[in-house]
Motif scaffolding. Structure first.
Motif, short mmCIF file in Angstrom:
data_model
loop_
_atom_site.label_atom_id
_atom_site.label_comp_id
_atom_site.label_asym_id
_atom_site.label_seq_id
_atom_site.Cartn_x
_atom_site.Cartn_y
_atom_site.Cartn_z
N VAL A 47 67.03 -6.58 -32.13
CA VAL A 47 66.92 -7.91 -31.17
C VAL A 47 67.05 -7.58 -29.79
CG1 VAL A 47 68.31 -8.83 -33.14
CG2 VAL A 47 69.40 -8.29 -30.88
N ASP A 48 67.22 -6.50 -29.33
CA ASP A 48 66.99 -6.07 -27.94
C ASP A 48 66.50 -4.67 -27.73
OD1 ASP A 48 67.14 -6.20 -25.19
OD2 ASP A 48 69.40 -5.79 -24.84
N ALA A 49 65.55 -4.43 -26.98
CA ALA A 49 65.24 -2.97 -26.39
C ALA A 49 64.81 -2.90 -24.80
CB ALA A 49 63.95 -3.04 -27.48
N ARG A 50 65.49 -2.04 -24.61
CA ARG A 50 65.35 -1.72 -23.12
C ARG A 50 64.92 -0.36 -22.96
NH1 ARG A 50 69.37 -4.45 -20.78
NH2 ARG A 50 70.79 -3.24 -21.85
N ILE A 51 63.60 -0.15 -22.16
CA ILE A 51 63.06 1.06 -22.03
C ILE A 51 62.73 1.39 -20.30
CG2 ILE A 51 61.01 2.37 -22.01
CD1 ILE A 51 60.60 1.20 -24.73
N MET A 88 68.03 0.60 -27.96
CA MET A 88 67.74 -0.36 -29.02
C MET A 88 69.13 -0.95 -29.15
SD MET A 88 64.30 0.53 -30.51
CE MET A 88 64.92 2.10 -31.90
N ASN A 89 69.79 -2.14 -28.56
CA ASN A 89 71.12 -2.32 -28.80
C ASN A 89 71.29 -4.06 -28.61
OD1 ASN A 89 73.66 -2.69 -28.60
ND2 ASN A 89 74.01 -1.56 -26.71
N PRO A 90 71.69 -4.66 -29.77
CA PRO A 90 71.90 -4.09 -31.11
C PRO A 90 70.53 -4.10 -31.96
CG PRO A 90 72.57 -6.45 -30.86
CD PRO A 90 71.91 -6.19 -29.65
N VAL A 91 70.81 -3.35 -33.12
CA VAL A 91 69.70 -3.39 -34.16
C VAL A 91 70.70 -3.92 -35.15
CG1 VAL A 91 68.49 -2.02 -35.65
CG2 VAL A 91 68.49 -1.37 -33.17
#
Ligand code: ADP
Ligand code: MG
Length: 233
Positions: free
Chosen positions: A226-230, A213-216
């Protein structure tokens, strides 16, 4: 028992042969765990993007949704601070052109229209899986603090409220969260809540191999992912 909506997100990705979740899927998952995300709509046409932006409210952010594009800005796939309808139309097409030029074989799933979060202190919450001990949880400040100074706190999941508070205070750059150098004081309760809910999500979702989660963005009151990668196992 885990909510059916949670399993559905993972099943859809695996049925499409993807080993990662799209940002909007990762954010839907986060939202099911009470994590604060930016509002979003996936659009498939310029017209849908305009409608979505109107509904969300200007300014908005536009992002590429493509199974071949994991790092969206590297492909020219992110435009921020889009202030009106004409810019949505132009931005929509600009992203398609950028991505077609940078990743020629990219299939385009759509364009993600989302709420633009005001800038503020940036933090990162992440996770990788330890082969023996399972999911870890990582916290640090954004940008150089993590990338160059490696100033991060790690724990194994699950964590307690006390662990979350400790993680926040143990990073060397903690003073920045307290409001040093003219930065507003960051809402540490909101960060602790994010760490706890993330821990719960990691423990309940063994499908998650990596989380970023980058950035919060953290405000004086509240925070926004504002961005979440899984990446999936
Ligand atoms: P990438 O896949 O390249 O990591 P991001 O979604 O993180 O793409 O977007 C790149 C940058 O754009 C972010 O680091 C952030 O600075 C900015 N950004 C992205 N989404 C938003 C948003 N909703 N509100 C404000 N800024 C955003
Ligand atoms: Mg990012």
């Amino acid at each position: 028992m885990r909510d059916k909506a949670i399993s559905k997100i993972f099943e859809e990705a695996s049925s499409e042969g993807r080993n990662f979740l799209f940002e909007h899927e990762a954010k839907s998952l986060c939202s099911l765990y009470g994590l604060p995300i930016t509002r979003f709509v996936v659009s498939k046409t310029e017209e849908e993007a305009v409608d979505a932006a109107r509904e969300i409210g200007f300014p908005v952010v536009l992002k590429i949704v493509s199974p071949q594009v994991l790092h969206k800005s590297d492909a020219g796939g992110v435009l921020i601070d889009i202030g009106n309808e004409d810019r949505v139309r132009a931005g929509y097409n600009r992203i398609l052109e950028n991505v077609r030029a940078n990743v020629p074989d990219a299939e385009i799933t759509g364009i993600l229209v989302q709420e633009m979060a005001p800038s503020s202190t940036e933090v990162i919450v992440g996770s990788t899986k330890d082969p023996t001990f399972g999911p870890t949880i990582m916290f640090g400040l954004g940008g150089i603090f993590v990338e160059i100074l490696r100033d991060v706190a790690f724990r194994l999941a699950p964590i307690t409220q006390a662990d979350a508070e400790e993680m926040i205070r143990e990073i060397r750059s903690y003073k920045i969260l307290e409001g040093a150098r003219g930065m507003p004081r960051a809402d540490q309760e909101a960060i602790a809540e994010i760490l706890l809910n993330t821990s719960r999500m990691l423990v309940e979702c063994p499908e998650i191999k990596e989380l970023d989660m980058n950035p919060v963005l953290v405000y004086e009151k509240g925070a926004k992912i504002v961005d979440a990668r899984i990446i999936l196992d």
